[in-house]
Each structure stands twice: as structure tokens, then as C-alpha cells.
Design a protein around this motif. Structure first.
Motif, PDB file in Angstrom:
ATOM      1  N   ARG A  27       4.583  16.726   6.420  1.00  0.00           N
ATOM      2  CA  ARG A  27       3.216  16.245   6.216  1.00  0.00           C
ATOM      3  C   ARG A  27       2.252  16.870   7.223  1.00  0.00           C
ATOM      4  O   ARG A  27       1.290  16.237   7.653  1.00  0.00           O
TER       5      ARG A  27
ATOM      6  N   HIS B 148      -2.101   7.683   3.130  1.00  0.00           N
ATOM      7  CA  HIS B 148      -0.987   6.782   3.373  1.00  0.00           C
ATOM      8  C   HIS B 148      -1.157   6.005   4.680  1.00  0.00           C
ATOM      9  O   HIS B 148      -1.713   6.502   5.649  1.00  0.00           O
ATOM     10  N   VAL B 149      -0.658   4.777   4.679  1.00  0.00           N
ATOM     11  CA  VAL B 149      -0.757   3.861   5.802  1.00  0.00           C
ATOM     12  C   VAL B 149       0.437   4.044   6.733  1.00  0.00           C
ATOM     13  O   VAL B 149       1.558   4.287   6.292  1.00  0.00           O
ATOM     14  N   ASP B 150       0.207   3.892   8.025  1.00  0.00           N
ATOM     15  CA  ASP B 150       1.257   3.946   9.039  1.00  0.00           C
ATOM     16  C   ASP B 150       1.802   2.527   9.225  1.00  0.00           C
ATOM     17  O   ASP B 150       1.266   1.737  10.000  1.00  0.00           O
TER      18      ASP B 150
ATOM     19  N   THR C 231      -2.018  13.211   4.931  1.00  0.00           N
ATOM     20  CA  THR C 231      -1.544  12.417   3.793  1.00  0.00           C
ATOM     21  C   THR C 231      -2.606  12.202   2.722  1.00  0.00           C
ATOM     22  O   THR C 231      -2.389  11.447   1.786  1.00  0.00           O
TER      23      THR C 231
ATOM     24  N   THR D 245      -6.639   8.829  -1.891  1.00  0.00           N
ATOM     25  CA  THR D 245      -5.860   7.883  -1.114  1.00  0.00           C
ATOM     26  C   THR D 245      -5.299   8.573   0.121  1.00  0.00           C
ATOM     27  O   THR D 245      -5.180   9.795   0.145  1.00  0.00           O
TER      28      THR D 245
ATOM     29  N   LEU E  19       5.860   9.530   8.167  1.00  0.00           N
ATOM     30  CA  LEU E  19       4.443   9.857   8.053  1.00  0.00           C
ATOM     31  C   LEU E  19       4.057  11.077   8.881  1.00  0.00           C
ATOM     32  O   LEU E  19       3.252  11.899   8.458  1.00  0.00           O
TER      33      LEU E  19
ATOM     34  N   GLU F 199       0.855  -1.179   0.000  1.00  0.00           N
ATOM     35  CA  GLU F 199       0.000   0.000   0.000  1.00  0.00           C
ATOM     36  C   GLU F 199       0.893   1.231   0.000  1.00  0.00           C
ATOM     37  O   GLU F 199       2.082   1.142   0.219  1.00  0.00           O
ATOM     38  N   TYR F 200       0.302   2.380  -0.245  1.00  0.00           N
ATOM     39  CA  TYR F 200       1.039   3.627  -0.065  1.00  0.00           C
ATOM     40  C   TYR F 200       1.213   3.827   1.428  1.00  0.00           C
ATOM     41  O   TYR F 200       0.244   3.761   2.176  1.00  0.00           O
ATOM     42  N   GLY F 201       2.417   4.058   1.881  1.00  0.00           N
ATOM     43  CA  GLY F 201       2.606   4.250   3.299  1.00  0.00           C
ATOM     44  C   GLY F 201       4.024   4.622   3.657  1.00  0.00           C
ATOM     45  O   GLY F 201       4.903   4.701   2.798  1.00  0.00           O
ATOM     46  N   HIS F 202       4.215   4.826   4.939  1.00  0.00           N
ATOM     47  CA  HIS F 202       5.507   5.267   5.463  1.00  0.00           C
ATOM     48  C   HIS F 202       5.671   4.750   6.879  1.00  0.00           C
ATOM     49  O   HIS F 202       4.710   4.321   7.516  1.00  0.00           O
TER      50      HIS F 202
END
Length: 78
Positions: free
Chosen positions: A33, A62-64, A37, A60, A28, A20-23
């Protein structure tokens, strides 16, 4: 996070892969940011306004990944 708890409970053997899109937490929640996100995409253009082109753009967030990893480890994943 509830989803990761359920995955950890269901796995007795195997691998869980998250794509997934994430950081990580460090990236994050950095000062870069401060607006969050949420991103919207329309014709290869990005926007941060979900009320622009309602119903015509993809959105979308972003996922942690750090939190997912911590919850997984708390429930027996390595």
C-alpha cells in the motif's frame, strides 16, 4: 481518533462496533500500500485518481483499526 476518544468518554456500559473498510496497522502500512489507501469507484470499476470523473465516482480511504483500538483502550475500553 478524536471520535474514538469521544465514544470511550460517552460509554459507561455497552458496546461500540465500528464497521468500515479498514485494516490493522500491519496490513494498512505494508509495502503493498505504498501509494496509500484512497480508492475511487465508478460503475463497479476502481481507480486511484480522485480527479477522474469528478462528481461521478465514490471515494473511500481505509481506516486504521489498530489505532482505533489503541485509543479506545487508552480511554478505558476493552
Amino acid at each position: 481518533l478524536t471520535w474514538m476518544e469521544q465514544v470511550a468518554s460517552a460509554l459507561t456500559r455497552g458496546v461500540a462496533i465500528t464497521i468500515e473498510y479498514g485494516h490493522t496497522m500491519q496490513d494498512l502500512y505494508s509495502a503493498d500500500r505504498s501509494d496509500g489507501t484512497l480508492l475511487c469507484y465508478y460503475s463497479q470499476m476502481t481507480s486511484e485518481d480522485p480527479y477522474e470523473r469528478v462528481g461521478q465516482q465514490d471515494m473511500t480511504a481505509h481506516v486504521d483499526f489498530s489505532s482505533l483500538a489503541m485509543v479506545g483502550e487508552e480511554h478505558g475500553l476493552h
